[in-house]
Scaffold this active site. Structure first.
Site, PDB file in Angstrom:
ATOM      1  N   PRO A  10       0.785  -1.231   0.000  1.00  0.00           N
ATOM      2  CA  PRO A  10       0.000   0.000   0.000  1.00  0.00           C
ATOM      3  C   PRO A  10       0.822   1.289   0.000  1.00  0.00           C
ATOM      4  CG  PRO A  10      -0.139  -1.111   2.126  1.00  0.00           C
ATOM      5  CD  PRO A  10       0.516  -2.067   1.187  1.00  0.00           C
ATOM      6  N   ASN A  11       0.317   2.243  -0.747  1.00  0.00           N
ATOM      7  CA  ASN A  11       0.863   3.606  -0.845  1.00  0.00           C
ATOM      8  C   ASN A  11       2.156   3.714  -1.655  1.00  0.00           C
ATOM      9  OD1 ASN A  11      -1.229   4.859   0.768  1.00  0.00           O
ATOM     10  ND2 ASN A  11      -0.287   3.823   2.526  1.00  0.00           N
ATOM     11  N   ARG A  18       5.466  11.089  -2.207  1.00  0.00           N
ATOM     12  CA  ARG A  18       5.135  10.705  -0.838  1.00  0.00           C
ATOM     13  C   ARG A  18       6.361  10.843   0.068  1.00  0.00           C
ATOM     14  NH1 ARG A  18       4.865   4.455   1.199  1.00  0.00           N
ATOM     15  NH2 ARG A  18       4.123   4.938   3.276  1.00  0.00           N
ATOM     16  N   TYR A  23      11.544   8.613   1.601  1.00  0.00           N
ATOM     17  CA  TYR A  23      11.612   7.643   0.506  1.00  0.00           C
ATOM     18  C   TYR A  23      12.342   8.150  -0.738  1.00  0.00           C
ATOM     19  CZ  TYR A  23       8.162   5.363   3.456  1.00  0.00           C
ATOM     20  OH  TYR A  23       7.524   4.773   4.514  1.00  0.00           O
ATOM     21  N   ASN A  74       7.649  -5.807  -1.104  1.00  0.00           N
ATOM     22  CA  ASN A  74       7.701  -4.703  -0.147  1.00  0.00           C
ATOM     23  C   ASN A  74       6.281  -4.606   0.415  1.00  0.00           C
ATOM     24  OD1 ASN A  74       7.744  -2.416   1.361  1.00  0.00           O
ATOM     25  ND2 ASN A  74       8.792  -1.146  -0.165  1.00  0.00           N
ATOM     26  N   ALA A  77       3.128  -0.872   4.774  1.00  0.00           N
ATOM     27  CA  ALA A  77       2.569  -0.830   6.138  1.00  0.00           C
ATOM     28  C   ALA A  77       2.094  -2.196   6.623  1.00  0.00           C
ATOM     29  CB  ALA A  77       1.427   0.178   6.196  1.00  0.00           C
ATOM     30  N   GLU A  98      11.985 -10.015   1.437  1.00  0.00           N
ATOM     31  CA  GLU A  98      11.285  -8.801   1.882  1.00  0.00           C
ATOM     32  C   GLU A  98      12.192  -7.591   1.696  1.00  0.00           C
ATOM     33  OE1 GLU A  98      10.378  -9.050   6.069  1.00  0.00           O
ATOM     34  OE2 GLU A  98       9.873  -6.925   6.204  1.00  0.00           O
ATOM     35  N   HIS A 100      12.575  -3.123   1.863  1.00  0.00           N
ATOM     36  CA  HIS A 100      12.070  -1.805   2.276  1.00  0.00           C
ATOM     37  C   HIS A 100      13.014  -0.734   1.771  1.00  0.00           C
ATOM     38  CE1 HIS A 100       9.143  -3.650   4.883  1.00  0.00           C
ATOM     39  NE2 HIS A 100      10.101  -4.470   5.286  1.00  0.00           N
ATOM     40  N   ARG A 107      13.507   3.941  12.337  1.00  0.00           N
ATOM     41  CA  ARG A 107      12.317   4.805  12.305  1.00  0.00           C
ATOM     42  C   ARG A 107      11.463   4.594  13.570  1.00  0.00           C
ATOM     43  NH1 ARG A 107       9.435   4.402   6.717  1.00  0.00           N
ATOM     44  NH2 ARG A 107       8.432   6.269   7.590  1.00  0.00           N
TER      45      ARG A 107
HETATM   46  C1  DQA Z   1       8.288   0.765   3.759  1.00  0.00           C
HETATM   47  C2  DQA Z   1       8.417   0.938   5.272  1.00  0.00           C
HETATM   48  C3  DQA Z   1       7.065   0.776   5.964  1.00  0.00           C
HETATM   49  O1  DQA Z   1       7.194   0.956   7.374  1.00  0.00           O
HETATM   50  C4  DQA Z   1       6.081   1.791   5.435  1.00  0.00           C
HETATM   51  O2  DQA Z   1       4.801   1.587   6.014  1.00  0.00           O
HETATM   52  C5  DQA Z   1       6.015   1.846   3.958  1.00  0.00           C
HETATM   53  C6  DQA Z   1       7.234   1.685   3.169  1.00  0.00           C
HETATM   54  C7  DQA Z   1       9.616   1.052   3.017  1.00  0.00           C
HETATM   55  O3  DQA Z   1       9.736   0.658   1.866  1.00  0.00           O
HETATM   56  O4  DQA Z   1      10.511   1.696   3.583  1.00  0.00           O
HETATM   57  O5  DQA Z   1       4.956   2.105   3.379  1.00  0.00           O
HETATM   58  O6  DQA Z   1       7.934  -0.593   3.483  1.00  0.00           O
END
Ligand code: DQA
Length: 148
Positions: A10-11, A18, A23, A74, A77, A98, A100, A107
């Site tokens: 998501p997002n 964003r 990021y 990825n 959240a 996985e 990120h 964080r």
């Molecule tokens: C994320 C890290 C997560 O905590 C966050 O909710 C994201 C992006 C990252 O790629 O750094 O949406 O997965």
């Protein structure tokens, strides 16, 4: 040709605008095009999906058995909340990496726990777009080694 399923949670469709301080300015299209280049150079084909819906991600993973040799995800959240995605990965038994963009351990505290990490082969966190590329290298290597 060996196939890998790439899932953006998501997002991540909003990357580029964003929280650029966290990021960076990289967009999802740029990430996907770098992943495609790397995959092509290794003779691997990718299916890339972005979803804001937990159930959709669960279904994608559930249908991946017998089709994909590895999953690169990825979970965004959902990393920190989704027992359902974790169980799907565990259920299909496909080697999963996985990734990120940000270093989740540097964080907020609620990001320090990944529910996905225990069922993933490994995690790459904190290197921006390089997290995806390193993760894909790992997924390809695992897939090739386990085919032998
Ligand atoms: C994320 C890290 C997560 O905590 C966050 O909710 C994201 C992006 C990252 O790629 O750094 O949406 O997965």
């Amino acid at each position: 040709m060996a196939k890998i399923l790439v899932i953006h949670g998501p997002n991540l469709n909003l990357l580029g605008t964003r929280e650029v301080d966290v990021y960076g300015k990289v967009t999802i299209d740029e990430i996907n095009s770098e992943l495609e280049k790397l995959a092509a150079s290794k003779n691997v084909s990718l299916t890339i999906v972005q979803s804001n819906h937990e159930g959709e991600i669960v279904e994608l993973i559930g249908k991946a058995k017998g089709v994909y040799g590895a999953i690169l995800i990825n979970p965004a959240a959902y990393t920190h909340t989704s027992v359902a995605i974790r169980d799907a990965i565990s259920a299909v038994g496909i080697p999963t990496v996985e990734v990120h963009l940000s270093n989740i351990y540097a964080r907020e505290e609620f990001r320090h726990e990944s529910l996905i990490a225990p069922v993933a082969r490994g995690q790459v966190s904190g290197f921006g777009i390089m997290s995806y590329l390193l993760g894909l290298e790992a997924a390809i290597s695992i897939m090739m080694m386990e085919k032998r």
